[in-house]
Motif scaffolding. Sequence first.
Motif, PDB file in Angstrom:
ATOM      1  N   ARG A 266       0.700  -1.246   0.133  1.00 23.72           N
ATOM      2  CA  ARG A 266      -0.064  -0.001  -0.102  1.00 23.72           C
ATOM      3  C   ARG A 266       0.901   1.351   0.019  1.00 23.72           C
ATOM      4  N   SER A 267       2.102   1.251   0.791  1.00 20.38           N
ATOM      5  CA  SER A 267       2.975   2.429   0.849  1.00 20.38           C
ATOM      6  C   SER A 267       3.517   2.669  -0.483  1.00 20.38           C
TER       7      SER A 267
ATOM      8  N   ARG B 272       1.119   4.204  -2.936  1.00 18.35           N
ATOM      9  CA  ARG B 272       1.036   5.452  -2.728  1.00 18.35           C
ATOM     10  C   ARG B 272       2.148   6.482  -3.248  1.00 18.35           C
TER      11      ARG B 272
ATOM     12  N   SER C 142      -5.606  13.484  -1.714  1.00 19.47           N
ATOM     13  CA  SER C 142      -6.100  12.564  -2.985  1.00 19.47           C
ATOM     14  C   SER C 142      -7.067  13.295  -4.136  1.00 19.47           C
TER      15      SER C 142
ATOM     16  N   CYS D 143       4.249  14.147  -3.374  1.00 16.18           N
ATOM     17  CA  CYS D 143       3.551  13.451  -4.271  1.00 16.18           C
ATOM     18  C   CYS D 143       2.981  14.250  -5.269  1.00 16.18           C
TER      19      CYS D 143
ATOM     20  N   PRO E   9      -4.029   7.505  -4.595  1.00 23.88           N
ATOM     21  CA  PRO E   9      -4.267   8.447  -3.412  1.00 23.88           C
ATOM     22  C   PRO E   9      -4.715   7.569  -2.273  1.00 23.88           C
ATOM     23  N   ARG E  10      -4.821   8.305  -1.256  1.00 20.94           N
ATOM     24  CA  ARG E  10      -5.074   7.444   0.002  1.00 20.94           C
ATOM     25  C   ARG E  10      -6.809   7.193  -0.127  1.00 20.94           C
TER      26      ARG E  10
END
Length: 913
Positions: free
Chosen positions: A504-505, A508, A663, A705, A752-753
Amino acid sequence: MLSGTAEAQLVLDKGLRGTSTEQLATISQLSRLIEDHPVPTFVNAMLLRVADAFKDGSLALRVAIARALSQCGSHLTLAFSVPEIFRRFLTVSHSNDPNARETVLDVLAELSPLLPESNQCHHLIRESLSTDNDGEYRATCRALKAFASLSHSFAESIVLQIGKILEEDEVSESRKVLLCSSFSTMSATAQVVEQVFEIANIILRRTISDEYFNAFLSSTTSLCIEIRYAISKQIALLLDLLNPSERDGPPPSKARRSIILKELRRLANYSNIWTEEQVNIFVGSLQPGMTDRSLMDFFEATTSLSKNCPQSNLSALKGLVMSNTGYGSHVNPEVSIRFVYFASQVFCSPRAFENETSEFIESTMTAFTVVVVSTCTCGKLKRRLASKLYRAVGDLLLTYPHTQYPFALMIISAVFSAFDSPITNDNNQKERLELMCRLVDSEKLYILEIQKWACSVRSEKKRLFDAYPSEFSYLCVAVGTSIPPDFPSVFYNDCSVLKYDTARSAFRNGHWKKVAAPNLESIDLTIMPQFERNWITALRHIAESQLTELGLDELEKQQSHLISALAALKSEKTHVRFGGDLRFPIGMVSAMLSSSYAYFHMVSVMQPFLTCLSGALKPDAFFNPVMSKRFLVALTSCESSLNGALAEWSSLCRASFCADPTSFDLITLFYLRISILLVAVKVLLKKQSPDTIIQIPALRNARTCSLLQRERLEWAINKIRTLQSISTPNINIIKTIYTITEQLATTPYMLPRFFFQQFYFVDFKLSTTPQAERNETVTVMSGDTVPVRVDGAITSTHPSPIRSIIVFAEVVCPTSHTKSQILKEVVDPTDNKYFTAQFLLTFKTTCEVKFRIEFIDQISRKQWNADGGLTLPIMVREKPQPTGHEIRRGPVSIPTDPRQMVRNSMFPLPDHI
């Protein structure tokens, strides 16, 4: 079969006709039934039925009804037979039993929004203030507070009566504490506010208990916060109590001082209202003998005052910090951490050192840095305090980067010093790692050094690396970096949860193929439930879809993986619990697939002209203008693919109201990728000038990001400006457009989160009148105009309220699309929760009416798409033919009236007539 509301009414009616136990069990379900069916007709029917049960029921049932109504919230305002509902409840108020009257008052407190100007309720409250029963008095104060918060006239008429009760010595202080809480939400006019302050001048100068003093100040402060314009007057009152003059009496006790500071801390949130004199008085109230609790409240208040305050107030607060740095070394960390946090907020303000020399800034911040370093190395703190401290440290390091200010290096050394200890849970290592994650997210300056350090920890201090897997995995795959060649892709081999967290990291931060894919592949799916198995499968395909180079084969592989991911996600779209959470992932994968198709179309058009046909496009004597025009003709076909991808990203943006700011920034930047490429194509086709380039909007939350994505877009925009809008582009122009396409296509997406986690929730519950029964249709006659009413209720956790609702009614005829039509109605929500739209529809054939919602929020004023909708099936029947006798015109003669025949037989006419 019955509809949902009919079934709910049947459940309630059946339960209330049962035994006392069944009645109590049924009433306990009232709030759930109303929440599931927030329809005006249903809520109204429920309240009428409950009012009857309250009127005729036992005391236990009345108490249960009062409790159930308190759980229904604002849904009660949907009722419309308000006078009748109140009449049935108020019949119990004439009882001689104080417990029965107590339940009536509790119910009235919940129903006050329905009829706030009820004179009968106002009279009942006034009369009940003199009761001797404590339960009835409590309910009276509750009802008084509810009605006074809604009715100006009742507030004006009751405030003097409240004042008299508060001044009476015969009334116990426990009752006064209950009564004065009504000030906190009172619907106060200027006259009421003046009367409240007159009461305060009398009460606060008397000898009263600390509990009463606290309750009175708390309620009056809440009143001033509610109406805003009396905040300055309340500040003056509190400062006068904090620093009384000699004629007003001795200074307050330690307990009273703590109470006053607590209320001033609440008012400090409105720093723009405080005058310079008030700030100076408050700053001067800092005394050496103050208790720790008072010091905590004091520094929390000054922290709030430092935000968005005038320059004069900020200067006073800066002087407070510089002259009291000793509090940063206070023996109680609760005090020292609050002081450091307050000082950091002052020094990090953009106006803190206006017109100051660099030498003054360096000396001041160096002195404060000593305090910060001392606090960071004082030992382990509670997690709450440590989080506060390292938030302050993060603010300092982001405001004063170490490349410009040498004192920042001292703070950085203090932060890293905790990792020299062999004990993994010592010196708040977790909070320090969270600080590093924040620095990596916020400032590109720190990324490479922190990522390099995090990777070295795995090889040198494996125990420390394993103790904080989430933080270290995020730092090792920091945005804009690459994993060292000798560094393994799977950081944690023994735990599937940690592998998923690492993936997951990596998603992102753009490390899909090298980190996310290996971690997901190593997870065993055989023991997982179906939903989790399909979710991991979809993520595997998404990870494999990352482009590292641009080519037709690579794009085909990407499309294959995205199609598989989309199929896995859609297979779980109907999941009862998590199906709604897949809306955004499905939309984003679909948009990525459309972008891949657009890139494929662009490359397939440009590749022949860059290879076998490139000789005819070189800017020399052999340049062939015919070949150049063929390129433009081929490039024209790419517009449709780019427009399709642009529509997908636009739809995704409009469906992302609940996304967090970072996001939404990323989604907007992904949309701009296709938009910029479309502009480049239009510039070559002479449909747009290179000078009219689209502007990149300001970021809501500037994270690294988003900044890296923005930099790549700005590079592409500058490249487009170099394109010449000429009729015959040469090989150099084609190479430029290919380079732009390559850079936009290979720039890694950063999921995005919001793809994994939704922070906010917005839901629209719709119902229609007429309402279709389950698995049945609504039957209407052909040609009739039918009124259709749509009632809706909004459930939202988003901080921005909804300004207006757009209800669309799409009439879809399955047999003929030409008869389909779309109607819309714009309505404003009531209490930001409820809305009603009405349509007049004429049906000529069997069809379906599909209702969907769009809305405009209050802050951004943008139009958003809402999830879900409602379908109303319509069955159209032909009108029956009339069944009576008809008079037909033609050769058939009209029969003779029988009465005329009788007259002719009795009185015959002569023959000659």
